[in-house]
Design an enzyme around this catalytic site. Structure first.
Site, PDB file in Angstrom:
ATOM      1  CE  LYS A 140      -1.932   1.688   3.687  1.00 43.65           C
ATOM      2  NZ  LYS A 140      -2.722   1.921   4.897  1.00 43.65           N
ATOM      3  CG  ASP A 158      -7.312   3.258   1.661  1.00 40.35           C
ATOM      4  OD1 ASP A 158      -8.132   2.763   0.859  1.00 40.35           O
ATOM      5  OD2 ASP A 158      -7.344   4.446   2.002  1.00 40.35           O
TER       6      ASP A 158
END
Ligand code: SF4
Length: 229
Positions: A140, A158
């Site tokens: 991420k 996310d």
């Protein structure tokens, strides 16, 4: 034998048809969110790449707003990679503790800054693979850096991205971040990925919320969303 081949072809067609349907849906969602949030960007404040690396580590299980306040004290004391690399993890922890998980975040930030200082002349590495090797940097964060700092294709999975993509029907019941990322790479134009994920964050905070019932009645995606709530 012939039946097997036919079934394989049939299954293939179904999978391809599903992918094409999702791709069409994705393009429409991208278009509508662009109109809704034209200026959506990263909500972590930073003016240098290494600061985004620090902030994204601090943002785990913490709000971006709180991170933005805490880093002001951190950068007042340690204004560059070299000074932060020279700091002891305990000194960093004393400042970043309000973000939660202070010990492990301080340890990662310290180790990460030392690598930048010793191996990259105080710069942030420019490839996804190198970023992934840095302490505390997962897919991420590496995608966020690639997209926001280097302007490269990126999909940032996310919590908002995962929740919304499942609800809208861009992915089906996939919760694992890497699997969601891989599924989205197949249907999102690469150049749209980074901004699209920022817009999902805005939409997830304002409309398709996690803690309350989503506000489908005032959602710009209401007529095309699968509403898998
Ligand atoms: S219609 Fe409802 S579930 Fe779908 S994206 Fe909008 S708020 Fe979320």
């Amino acid at each position: 034998m012939q039946v097997t081949v036919f079934l394989e072809l049939f299954n293939y067609d179904i999978e391809e048809a599903k992918r094409m349907t999702k791709e069409k849906l994705a393009l429409e969602v991208i278009d509508r969110l662009k109109k809704e949030y034209p200026d959506a960007g990263c909500t972590l404040d930073y003016d240098q790449a290494w600061k985004l690396l620090v902030s994204v580590r601090l943002a785990a299980q913490c709000t971006d707003a709180r991170v933005n306040v805490v880093v002001e004290d951190l950068y007042a004391k340690y204004p560059d990679v070299a000074s932060l690399a020279a700091a002891e993890p305990e000194e960093i922890e004393a400042i970043v503790r309000p973000c939660g998980l202070g010990k492990s975040k301080a340890r990662d930030i310290s180790a990460c800054m030392r690598i930048l200082h010793e191996q990259y002349a105080d710069n942030v590495p420019t490839t996804f693979e190198e970023l992934l090797k840095l302490p505390g940097v997962g897919r991420k964060s590496a995608n966020l850096i690639m997209g926001d700092v280097f302007g490269k294709p990126a999909i940032v999975t996310d919590t908002h991205c995962i929740r919304l993509c499942n609800r809208i029907g861009l992915v089906d019941g996939i919760k694992e971040p890497k699997k969601v990322e891989m599924a989205l790479w197949k249907i999102i134009p690469p150049e749209e990925g980074s901004d699209f994920c920022h817009r999902l964050v805005y939409h997830g905070r304002e409309v398709c919320t996690a803690r309350t019932k989503p506000y489908c009645d005032r959602c710009c995606l209401a007529d095309i969303c699968a509403k898998n709530i």
